[in-house]
Scaffold this motif. Structure first.
Motif, PDB file in Angstrom:
ATOM      1  N   ARG A 195       0.815  -1.240  -0.034  1.00  0.00           N
ATOM      2  CA  ARG A 195       0.038  -0.001  -0.013  1.00  0.00           C
ATOM      3  C   ARG A 195       0.783   1.325   0.080  1.00  0.00           C
ATOM      4  O   ARG A 195       1.468   1.366   1.067  1.00  0.00           O
ATOM      5  N   GLY A 196       0.954   2.020  -1.134  1.00  0.00           N
ATOM      6  CA  GLY A 196       1.797   3.015  -1.347  1.00  0.00           C
ATOM      7  C   GLY A 196       1.711   4.274  -0.715  1.00  0.00           C
ATOM      8  O   GLY A 196       2.392   5.094  -0.371  1.00  0.00           O
ATOM      9  N   GLY A 197       0.083   4.381  -0.126  1.00  0.00           N
ATOM     10  CA  GLY A 197      -0.299   5.547   0.468  1.00  0.00           C
ATOM     11  C   GLY A 197      -1.945   5.644   0.113  1.00  0.00           C
ATOM     12  O   GLY A 197      -2.310   4.810  -0.581  1.00  0.00           O
ATOM     13  N   THR A 227      -5.658   4.586  -4.651  1.00  0.00           N
ATOM     14  CA  THR A 227      -5.139   3.223  -4.197  1.00  0.00           C
ATOM     15  C   THR A 227      -5.643   2.248  -5.289  1.00  0.00           C
ATOM     16  O   THR A 227      -5.089   0.926  -5.264  1.00  0.00           O
ATOM     17  N   ASP A 228      -6.187   2.729  -6.370  1.00  0.00           N
ATOM     18  CA  ASP A 228      -6.444   1.759  -7.594  1.00  0.00           C
ATOM     19  C   ASP A 228      -5.433   1.988  -8.628  1.00  0.00           C
ATOM     20  O   ASP A 228      -5.120   1.271  -9.489  1.00  0.00           O
ATOM     21  N   ARG A 229      -4.312   2.764  -8.422  1.00  0.00           N
ATOM     22  CA  ARG A 229      -3.148   3.123  -9.157  1.00  0.00           C
ATOM     23  C   ARG A 229      -1.920   2.369  -8.908  1.00  0.00           C
ATOM     24  O   ARG A 229      -1.573   2.055  -7.747  1.00  0.00           O
ATOM     25  N   GLY A 230      -1.697   1.618 -10.058  1.00  0.00           N
ATOM     26  CA  GLY A 230      -0.385   0.658  -9.724  1.00  0.00           C
ATOM     27  C   GLY A 230       1.045   1.279 -10.034  1.00  0.00           C
ATOM     28  O   GLY A 230       0.958   1.993 -11.361  1.00  0.00           O
ATOM     29  N   PHE A 231       1.865   1.063  -9.171  1.00  0.00           N
ATOM     30  CA  PHE A 231       3.358   1.554  -9.623  1.00  0.00           C
ATOM     31  C   PHE A 231       4.110   0.210  -9.362  1.00  0.00           C
ATOM     32  O   PHE A 231       3.975  -0.597  -8.464  1.00  0.00           O
ATOM     33  N   VAL A 232       4.922   0.119 -10.214  1.00  0.00           N
ATOM     34  CA  VAL A 232       6.253  -0.948 -10.106  1.00  0.00           C
ATOM     35  C   VAL A 232       7.470  -0.152  -9.915  1.00  0.00           C
ATOM     36  O   VAL A 232       7.960   0.605 -10.521  1.00  0.00           O
ATOM     37  N   VAL A 233       8.229  -0.580  -8.505  1.00  0.00           N
ATOM     38  CA  VAL A 233       9.216  -0.088  -8.423  1.00  0.00           C
ATOM     39  C   VAL A 233      10.373  -0.949  -8.594  1.00  0.00           C
ATOM     40  O   VAL A 233      10.071  -2.066  -8.137  1.00  0.00           O
ATOM     41  N   HIS A 234      11.398  -0.580  -9.520  1.00  0.00           N
ATOM     42  CA  HIS A 234      12.394  -1.659  -9.748  1.00  0.00           C
ATOM     43  C   HIS A 234      13.750  -0.884  -9.844  1.00  0.00           C
ATOM     44  O   HIS A 234      13.933   0.361 -10.030  1.00  0.00           O
ATOM     45  N   ARG A 235      14.849  -1.793  -9.857  1.00  0.00           N
ATOM     46  CA  ARG A 235      16.188  -1.445 -10.364  1.00  0.00           C
ATOM     47  C   ARG A 235      15.950  -0.874 -11.997  1.00  0.00           C
ATOM     48  O   ARG A 235      15.117  -1.554 -12.683  1.00  0.00           O
ATOM     49  N   ALA A 236      16.787   0.068 -11.906  1.00  0.00           N
ATOM     50  CA  ALA A 236      16.978   0.529 -13.388  1.00  0.00           C
ATOM     51  C   ALA A 236      17.150  -0.293 -14.557  1.00  0.00           C
ATOM     52  O   ALA A 236      18.322  -1.075 -14.418  1.00  0.00           O
ATOM     53  N   SER A 237      16.424  -0.668 -15.271  1.00  0.00           N
ATOM     54  CA  SER A 237      16.692  -1.629 -16.494  1.00  0.00           C
ATOM     55  C   SER A 237      15.565  -1.801 -17.501  1.00  0.00           C
ATOM     56  O   SER A 237      14.314  -1.606 -16.725  1.00  0.00           O
ATOM     57  N   GLY A 238      15.706  -1.938 -18.606  1.00  0.00           N
ATOM     58  CA  GLY A 238      14.582  -2.040 -19.427  1.00  0.00           C
ATOM     59  C   GLY A 238      14.022  -0.650 -20.052  1.00  0.00           C
ATOM     60  O   GLY A 238      14.369   0.314 -19.430  1.00  0.00           O
ATOM     61  N   GLU A 239      13.321  -0.730 -21.159  1.00  0.00           N
ATOM     62  CA  GLU A 239      12.581   0.318 -21.667  1.00  0.00           C
ATOM     63  C   GLU A 239      11.313  -0.076 -21.399  1.00  0.00           C
ATOM     64  O   GLU A 239      10.644  -1.139 -22.215  1.00  0.00           O
TER      65      GLU A 239
END
Length: 187
Positions: free
Chosen positions: A74-76, A80-92
């Motif tokens: 739960r990012g905040g 709360t219906d919006r999704g975020f992927v937090v990831h190491r920098a890679s890919g486009e």
């Protein structure tokens, strides 16, 4: 006007006195900060929802296994219906905010499909919702001793168990949260 205090790519550590149940004992990652406001993602509030449920809602097939059982955070309290992927920098990816050279935040479906098929960035995790502040609001909360700030630590963001992240983030500053009083006053 430039923002004298740029907290982008910093950790926000809730002080023990912060009474808002949305943020009590949290550590958040600041993705954007400007004079217009700030957006951060809480890093230590797992939901009961699992990643398999997110994939199912999006009609993305995944193989049986540990990926389906990964926690969603739960990012905040906002959107709360919006999704975020937090990831190491890679890919486009179709929609990525390059917060730093090390951490990116992606909001497009293509990254989820890639993760489901084993082609996505690693490590990565999914967050629903975010924390947002209007211009100057976060700075006021920091001045009121609601938050500490610390440089980002990739180990805290990607490796530590959720329940250890808040105290570990404070230790980056040499602070033992257990020793701080839960109320503060002005002398």
């Amino acid at each position: 006007m430039s923002n004298a205090l740029d907290l982008t790519n910093q950790l926000l550590i809730a002080m023990p006195s912060l009474g808002d149940p949305n943020f009590s004992q949290t550590v958040a990652y600041v993705c954007e900060h400007s004079e217009r406001g700030a957006l951060a993602l809480v890093l230590n509030r797992p939901l009961t929802m699992r990643l398999g449920e997110v994939f199912q809602q999006l009609d993305i097939r995944i193989p049986e296994g540990p990926l389906a059982e990964e926690a969603v955070l739960r990012g905040g309290p906002m959107h709360t219906d919006r999704g975020f992927v937090v990831h190491r920098a890679s890919g486009e990816w179709d929609s990525t905010l390059k917060v730093s050279d090390s951490i990116h935040v992606t909001t497009s479906r293509d990254i989820l499909s890639a993760i489901a098929h084993g082609d996505g960035p690693s490590p990565a995790f999914v967050v629903l919702g975010y924390a947002g502040w209007e211009g100057g609001q976060l700075e006021d909360e920091i001045r009121a001793n609601a938050w500490l700030t610390a440089p980002v630590d990739l180990r805290i963001v990607f490796e530590l168990p959720f329940e250890e992240r808040w105290a570990a983030a404070a230790r980056l500053l040499g602070v033992d949260l257990a020793r701080l009083a839960s109320v503060s006053g002005n002398a």
